[in-house]
Motif scaffolding. Structure first.
Motif, short mmCIF file in Angstrom:
data_model
loop_
_atom_site.label_atom_id
_atom_site.label_comp_id
_atom_site.label_asym_id
_atom_site.label_seq_id
_atom_site.Cartn_x
_atom_site.Cartn_y
_atom_site.Cartn_z
N TYR A 254 -4.52 93.92 17.57
CA TYR A 254 -4.47 95.24 16.97
C TYR A 254 -5.88 95.81 16.92
O TYR A 254 -6.83 95.14 16.52
N TYR B 112 -5.92 100.67 10.38
CA TYR B 112 -6.10 101.77 9.43
C TYR B 112 -4.75 102.39 9.07
O TYR B 112 -4.48 102.68 7.90
N ARG B 113 -3.88 102.59 10.06
CA ARG B 113 -2.55 103.15 9.79
C ARG B 113 -1.72 102.19 8.94
O ARG B 113 -1.02 102.62 8.03
N ALA B 114 -1.79 100.91 9.22
CA ALA B 114 -1.01 99.95 8.44
C ALA B 114 -1.51 99.90 7.00
O ALA B 114 -0.74 99.74 6.06
N ARG B 115 -2.78 100.04 6.81
CA ARG B 115 -3.34 100.01 5.47
C ARG B 115 -2.91 101.24 4.68
O ARG B 115 -2.66 101.17 3.48
N GLY B 116 -2.79 102.36 5.35
CA GLY B 116 -2.40 103.58 4.68
C GLY B 116 -0.93 103.63 4.33
O GLY B 116 -0.49 104.45 3.53
N ARG B 117 -0.11 102.76 4.91
CA ARG B 117 1.33 102.78 4.67
C ARG B 117 1.75 102.12 3.37
O ARG B 117 2.91 102.01 3.09
N GLY B 118 0.87 101.58 2.61
CA GLY B 118 1.32 101.01 1.34
C GLY B 118 0.73 99.65 1.06
O GLY B 118 1.23 98.95 0.18
N THR C 62 -4.59 98.75 -2.28
CA THR C 62 -5.86 99.48 -2.16
C THR C 62 -6.78 99.02 -3.26
O THR C 62 -6.34 98.72 -4.38
#
Length: 188
Positions: free
Chosen positions: A166, A172-178, A181
Motif C-alpha cells: 500500500y 491516508y484514505r484508510a486512516r480517514g475512514r474511521g 485518531t
C-alpha cells in the motif's frame, strides 16, 4: 545485512591466587578453579570417608584423583562455547540425558504436553538400548510400536497469504475512514 561481534570474552579478567597458606603459587591459579576444586574435594572425600573410612595406600588414588581431574579438566574453556567451562557443558549434557528439557510452544504461551517432550529413548539413542533391562520380547514389542508415528497435533493449516503493498495515499484514505485518531481533542 548487519553483523555484530561480541567482545566480552576478550574482557574476561580472572582473579588469581598467588599465595596460599604461605605457599607461593607463582603466576597464580584462578580463584574460581581453586574454589571449585576445594568444594569437589570436600564433597567427594567427605562422602568416601563417611562410607569407607580412611584410605589405604591402594584406595588413596580413588580418594584423590577424581576431584583433581574434574577440577583441572572442568575449569578449562570449552571448545564449543568459549564463554563456558567444560564442567558446565558436562552438567548440561547429563541434565539433558536424564531429565530432558521442556519444549517451548508458541513462544511460551502454552505449556507443552508430556507427549511433545523428546522421549528418553530418542535422547539416548543407541546407548539407551544397551542400558535397557527389559526382555527381548518386550523390546521387540516396543520397537514395533514406535514404527507407527504418534500424532501429537491436528491437521496442518494451509496458509494462503497474499502480500500487498500500500502506498501512502491508500494509508491516508484508510486512516480517514474511521481509524483511531490521536489529535489530542476531547469530545464532551
Amino acid at each position: 545485512m548487519r553483523t555484530g561481534t561480541t567482545y566480552t570474552r576478550h574482557f574476561d579478567i580472572e582473579t588469581r591466587q598467588h599465595e596460599l597458606l604461605g605457599l607461593d603459587l607463582g603466576e597464580g591459579a584462578p580463584r574460581r578453579a581453586l574454589v571449585l576444586g576445594f568444594v569437589l574435594y570436600a564433597v567427594w572425600t567427605g562422602g568416601l570417608l563417611l562410607l569407607f573410612g580412611l584410605p589405604s595406600r591402594v584406595t588413596f588414588t580413588a580418594y584423590f584423583l577424581p576431584p583433581l581431574l574434574v577440577a583441572v579438566l572442568g575449569t578449562q574453556r570449552s571448545r564449543k562455547n568459549d564463554r563456558r567451562w567444560n564442567i558446565t557443558n558436562w552438567a548440561l549434557a547429563i541434565r539433558y540425558l536424564t531429565l530432558g528439557h521442556r519444549p517451548i510452544v508458541c513462544g511460551g504461551r502454552r505449556a507443552a504436553t508430556r507427549s511433545e517432550w523428546i522421549p528418553r529413548r530418542a535422547r539416548w539413542g543407541a546407548k539407551g538400548d544397551a542400558l535397557r533391562r527389559e526382555s527381548v520380547r518386550r523390546r521387540r514389542e516396543y520397537e514395533t510400536d514406535t514404527d507407527t508415528p504418534v500424532i501429537t497435533a491436528g491437521a496442518p493449516i494451509t496458509l494462503d497469504a497474499r502480500p500487498r503493498l500500500y502506498g501512502p495515499d491508500a494509508v491516508y484514505r484508510a486512516r480517514g475512514r474511521g481509524g483511531r485518531t490521536n489529535t489530542g481533542e476531547t469530545t464532551a
